[in-house]
Design an enzyme around this catalytic site. Structure first.
Site, PDB file in Angstrom:
ATOM      1  N   TYR A  65      16.038  64.114  11.288  1.00  0.00           N
ATOM      2  CA  TYR A  65      16.155  64.382  12.725  1.00  0.00           C
ATOM      3  C   TYR A  65      16.224  65.871  13.039  1.00  0.00           C
ATOM      4  CZ  TYR A  65      17.702  64.149  17.555  1.00  0.00           C
ATOM      5  OH  TYR A  65      17.789  64.320  18.921  1.00  0.00           O
ATOM      6  N   SER A  87      16.130  69.288  20.853  1.00  0.00           N
ATOM      7  CA  SER A  87      17.553  68.946  20.827  1.00  0.00           C
ATOM      8  C   SER A  87      18.326  70.219  20.493  1.00  0.00           C
ATOM      9  CB  SER A  87      17.832  67.883  19.762  1.00  0.00           C
ATOM     10  OG  SER A  87      19.213  67.730  19.518  1.00  0.00           O
TER      11      SER A  87
END
Length: 318
Positions: free
Chosen positions: A177, A165
């Site tokens: 995350y 990401s």
């Protein structure tokens, strides 16, 4: 004169790159690709996309219903398997199934796509278990799946495609995350160097902000509110109710800017699997290319100013 020469050289470089990237590997219809996290989102779309192109897709789903829906939407070539990337037993069972499917051909492609985003909140609001829950799926599970299937990928001299990401480049919110995506970047870099001698190529996909299940507005807001309700009184007092309100307002503004065109990401995945000369990293989405990745190259002092400007103000400082 030197300016013209520089323009010509840059043009020749871009033309050469364009030509190289259009070259595809032969006999795609004979190649097997395993994709994790195919119940929805990027994995589900990529499975259908590769199936339509004629590859032999092995789609790993977490749920039986997700697997059934995917089979109904694809050709008979596509096969599904249930896989929980946090379970060593599930990974071992899926690996044995893949080995039986591919036989002597080996596994051409492994796409590590499975991932979750919650629990997420400011770091101080979270517990160790909140971090571990995300890391187990996004990083530790990805590593174990890769290590289990790597012999089959080496056999085919194939590809490993890991979904990271832009939050693996810059991190401006708490929880596991962003940490997990930084870890995916690091694991991919070391794996790429190790696998070069075996003819295996490793690529990283760095999407910006896209509309998927892990960015579902209602789920994420409920996550924030449930975590807030469980916080000790001292922490609530330090941050204040207004901090939570500002946090949710900022979050809702971000939600309005998500990209719903998931093919921008799956096209990168497909290129990494089918091109003779795949890229090391693929950025997908205008926000990734124009905001987050450029920010990642700036001094920390500057990025801190940008992200602090977007952050809510805690009660003690207001």
């Amino acid at each position: 004169m030197w300016l013209y020469l520089a323009v010509v050289l840059v043009g020749l470089y871009l033309l050469r790159r364009w030509h190289r990237e259009r070259q595809t590997v032969p006999r795609l219809s004979e190649k097997y690709v395993l994709i994790t996290g195919c119940d929805s989102g990027f994995g589900n779309l990529l499975a259908q996309q590769l199936d339509a192109r004629g590859l032999r897709v092995l789609a790993a789903c977490l749920t039986s219903s997700g697997a059934a829906q995917l089979r109904a939407a694809a050709s008979p070539r596509l096969q599904t398997v249930l896989l929980d990337v946090t379970s060593s037993q599930s990974i071992a069972t899926a690996t044995a199934w893949v080995r039986e499917c591919v036989g002597d051909r080996g596994l051409w492609g492994l796409v590590n796509n499975a991932g979750i985003a919650i629990p997420t909140a400011p770091n101080e609001w979270l517990t160790k278990d909140d971090f571990v829950k995300v890391l187990d799926v996004n990083l530790v599970g990805l590593i174990e799946v890769t290590l289990s299937l790597l012999p089959l990928v080496r056999q085919a001299r194939g590809r490993v495609v890991n979904v990271a990401s832009v939050m693996g480049r810059v991190s401006f919110f708490g929880g596991g995350y962003c940490i997990s995506k930084y870890g995916v970047e690091a694991f991919s870099d070391s794996l790429r160097l190790e696998m070069r001698s075996f003819g295996v190529k490793v690529s990283v996909i760095e999407p910006g902000y896209f509309k998927t299940m892990i960015t579902n507005t209602e789920i994420l807001e409920n996550n924030f509110l449930s975590i807030w309700e469980k916080l000790p009184g001292e922490i609530k007092a330090s941050y204040g109710e207004n901090y939570l309100k500002q946090f949710l307002v900022t979050f809702r503004k971000m939600q309005k800017r998500y990209n719903s065109n998931l093919t921008l990401v799956t096209d990168c995945m497909e290129h990494a699997l089918t091109s003779r000369y795949p890229r090391t990293r693929y950025s997908a989405g205008w926000d990734a290319k124009l905001i987050y990745i450029p920010l990642s190259y700036l001094p920390s002092a500057l990025t801190d100013v940008v992200f602090t400007w977007l952050s809510p103000i805690p009660a003690w400082k207001a």
